[in-house]
Design a protein around this motif. Structure first.
Motif, PDB file in Angstrom:
ATOM      1  N   ASN A 193       6.358 -29.967  30.863  1.00  0.00           N
ATOM      2  CA  ASN A 193       7.765 -29.743  31.228  1.00  0.00           C
ATOM      3  C   ASN A 193       8.402 -31.044  31.707  1.00  0.00           C
ATOM      4  O   ASN A 193       8.694 -31.246  32.895  1.00  0.00           O
ATOM      5  N   ILE A 194       8.633 -31.921  30.786  1.00  0.00           N
ATOM      6  CA  ILE A 194       9.061 -33.290  31.092  1.00  0.00           C
ATOM      7  C   ILE A 194      10.447 -33.319  31.741  1.00  0.00           C
ATOM      8  O   ILE A 194      11.344 -32.570  31.366  1.00  0.00           O
ATOM      9  N   LYS A 195      10.556 -34.213  32.727  1.00  0.00           N
ATOM     10  CA  LYS A 195      11.771 -34.294  33.557  1.00  0.00           C
ATOM     11  C   LYS A 195      12.715 -35.421  33.120  1.00  0.00           C
ATOM     12  O   LYS A 195      12.292 -36.372  32.463  1.00  0.00           O
ATOM     13  N   ARG A 208      15.903 -31.217  31.897  1.00  0.00           N
ATOM     14  CA  ARG A 208      14.459 -31.077  31.990  1.00  0.00           C
ATOM     15  C   ARG A 208      13.963 -29.984  31.051  1.00  0.00           C
ATOM     16  O   ARG A 208      14.590 -28.939  30.916  1.00  0.00           O
ATOM     17  N   LEU A 209      12.848 -30.262  30.410  1.00  0.00           N
ATOM     18  CA  LEU A 209      12.261 -29.301  29.477  1.00  0.00           C
ATOM     19  C   LEU A 209      11.504 -28.210  30.237  1.00  0.00           C
ATOM     20  O   LEU A 209      10.812 -28.500  31.218  1.00  0.00           O
ATOM     21  N   LEU A 263      16.436 -25.029  23.560  1.00  0.00           N
ATOM     22  CA  LEU A 263      16.293 -26.332  22.911  1.00  0.00           C
ATOM     23  C   LEU A 263      16.569 -26.228  21.414  1.00  0.00           C
ATOM     24  O   LEU A 263      17.144 -27.142  20.812  1.00  0.00           O
ATOM     25  N   GLY A 264      16.189 -25.105  20.814  1.00  0.00           N
ATOM     26  CA  GLY A 264      16.382 -24.913  19.377  1.00  0.00           C
ATOM     27  C   GLY A 264      17.834 -25.090  18.948  1.00  0.00           C
ATOM     28  O   GLY A 264      18.108 -25.571  17.841  1.00  0.00           O
ATOM     29  N   ASP A 265      18.766 -24.703  19.809  1.00  0.00           N
ATOM     30  CA  ASP A 265      20.184 -24.841  19.459  1.00  0.00           C
ATOM     31  C   ASP A 265      20.567 -26.318  19.320  1.00  0.00           C
ATOM     32  O   ASP A 265      21.336 -26.692  18.439  1.00  0.00           O
ATOM     33  N   THR A 272      11.742 -21.686  24.678  1.00  0.00           N
ATOM     34  CA  THR A 272      11.784 -23.094  25.096  1.00  0.00           C
ATOM     35  C   THR A 272      13.202 -23.491  25.500  1.00  0.00           C
ATOM     36  O   THR A 272      14.140 -23.335  24.726  1.00  0.00           O
ATOM     37  N   MET A 273      13.322 -23.985  26.707  1.00  0.00           N
ATOM     38  CA  MET A 273      14.653 -24.305  27.235  1.00  0.00           C
ATOM     39  C   MET A 273      14.794 -25.764  27.628  1.00  0.00           C
ATOM     40  O   MET A 273      13.834 -26.408  28.051  1.00  0.00           O
TER      41      MET A 273
END
Ligand SMILES: Nc1nc2c(c(=O)[nH]1)N[C@H]1C(S)=C(S)[C@@H](COP(=O)(O)O)O[C@H]1N2
Ligand SMILES: [Mo]
Length: 330
Positions: A247-249, A236-237, A160-162, A216-217
């Motif tokens: 982990n929200i979808k 999805r997180l 996610l950071g990217d 975190t992906m």
């Protein structure tokens, strides 16, 4: 460095093939005319298959680097069949099999994600463009639901950071708010008894440093296949040191904000579900212990195992909470 970059062929064979479905090549791609879905992954799908039950496509694993979390290699993968039929996705109902039975109505293509708020470069980006820009990796993470069950799942996604770096956060951005899409076809959204209880869209939040943590992906697949709808397609997180509800979808919006956002479960009952929701065997849920968990693996019986602080990811993440009282900030 705790994450080892591995090529797919270096992954232990039994890990990759523990699930039969993983090996069954049905070669139905052409028959199904998967071109629409194929284009979601750009040119990266060379070989694809349709899974009978969930109609997902296999992704060519040789195209990607895999980060394998070696600490969970001793565990078997949760069978694909269980990870895709025992779900929580309340937009589709409250029972564990509701998402599997009902989530096929979710429309996942075309899919745009808005990334806005305290950023220098707010964007609306299609899933296709996200996938062209960010290289996918597979990571096997331990997944721990607040209901004290767990699974080992090979996710396919990117950090996610990217994506956050790409939109250039302003200096006052401190938190990240995520929202799930709301579609009229979602049964619970129009069901007054559920809608009175849960306000949709489903929302979740992370602190900016948590969102930028390398673990975190944002995921687009699991078990080498496109995410099934019930697991949160198409985006999805996955935050492996936190309870499952973080982990929200089916994410359609990501907003960088200054203040700690109110998440769906936190709003529902803040005494039971905190903002942080870090997996912690020492902090019981008000109604049950979090010391152990039922691991969902092969076979009928659950395997009871001890829950680890931060779900086993203490070394990578504990420093973010130095000096914080984890009993107060649950
Ligand atoms: N939009 C949305 N995301 C969601 C949920 C939900 O109801 N709606 N449930 C959460 C909960 S409680 C858990 S445990 C996980 C379950 O993920 P899984 O079904 O893939 O195991 O998704 C999380 N993400
Ligand atoms: Mo959960």
């Amino acid at each position: 460095m705790l994450l080892r970059i591995k090529k797919s062929y270096e992954i232990k064979e039994n890990l990759v093939t523990s699930e039969d479905i993983y090996n069954e090549r049905r070669n139905l791609l052409k028959k199904m005319g998967v071109l629409g879905l194929g284009s979601v992954f750009g040119v990266d799908i060379l070989d694809a298959e349709i899974n009978q039950t969930t109609k997902t496509i296999e992704i060519d694993k040789n195209k990607y680097f895999y980060d394998v979390d070696s600490r969970f290699i001793q565990y078997p993968l949760t069978p694909y069949q269980k990870a895709t039929t025992y779900n929580n996705f309340y937009e589709f109902g409250m029972q564990k099999d509701d998402p599997f039975n009902r989530a096929r109505v979710l429309k996942t293509s075309p899919w745009d994600v808005v990334i806005d708020g305290e950023v220098q470069k707010p964007i609306k980006i299609s899933l296709e463009d996200i996938l062209k820009r960010f290289k996918l990796q597979e990571r096997i993470y331990h997944f721990r639901c607040v209901e004290a069950w767990s699974m080992n799942i090979p996710w396919l996604g990117f950090q996610l950071g990217d994506l956050i770096d790409f939109v250039r956060p302003k200096s006052n951005a401190k938190f990240v708010l995520f929202e799930t899409v709301v579609q009229d076809s979602m049964p619970a959204v129009k069901n007054p008894s559920i809608a009175a209880y849960i306000k949709f869209p489903y929302k979740e939040g992370l602190r900016l440093d948590e969102a930028k943590n390398p673990l975190t992906m944002l995921t687009v697949g699991m078990y080498g296949k496109v995410l099934p709808n019930q697991n949160g397609a198409p985006l999805r997180l996955v935050v492996p040191w936190k309870y499952g509800f973080k982990n929200i979808k089916s994410i359609s919006r990501i907003t960088l904000v200054e203040k700690m956002p109110i998440s769906t479960w936190n709003k529902l009952d803040s005494s039971e579900y905190g903002f942080y929701a870090n997996v912690n065997p020492d902090v019981p849920h008000p109604r049950w212990s979090q010391a152990n968990e039922r691991f969902i693996g092969d076979g009928f019986s659950f395997n009871k195992i001890a829950t680890k602080p931060f779900n086993g990811y203490e070394q990578e993440v504990a420093k973010m909470y130095a000096g914080m009282d984890m009993k107060k900030n649950y």
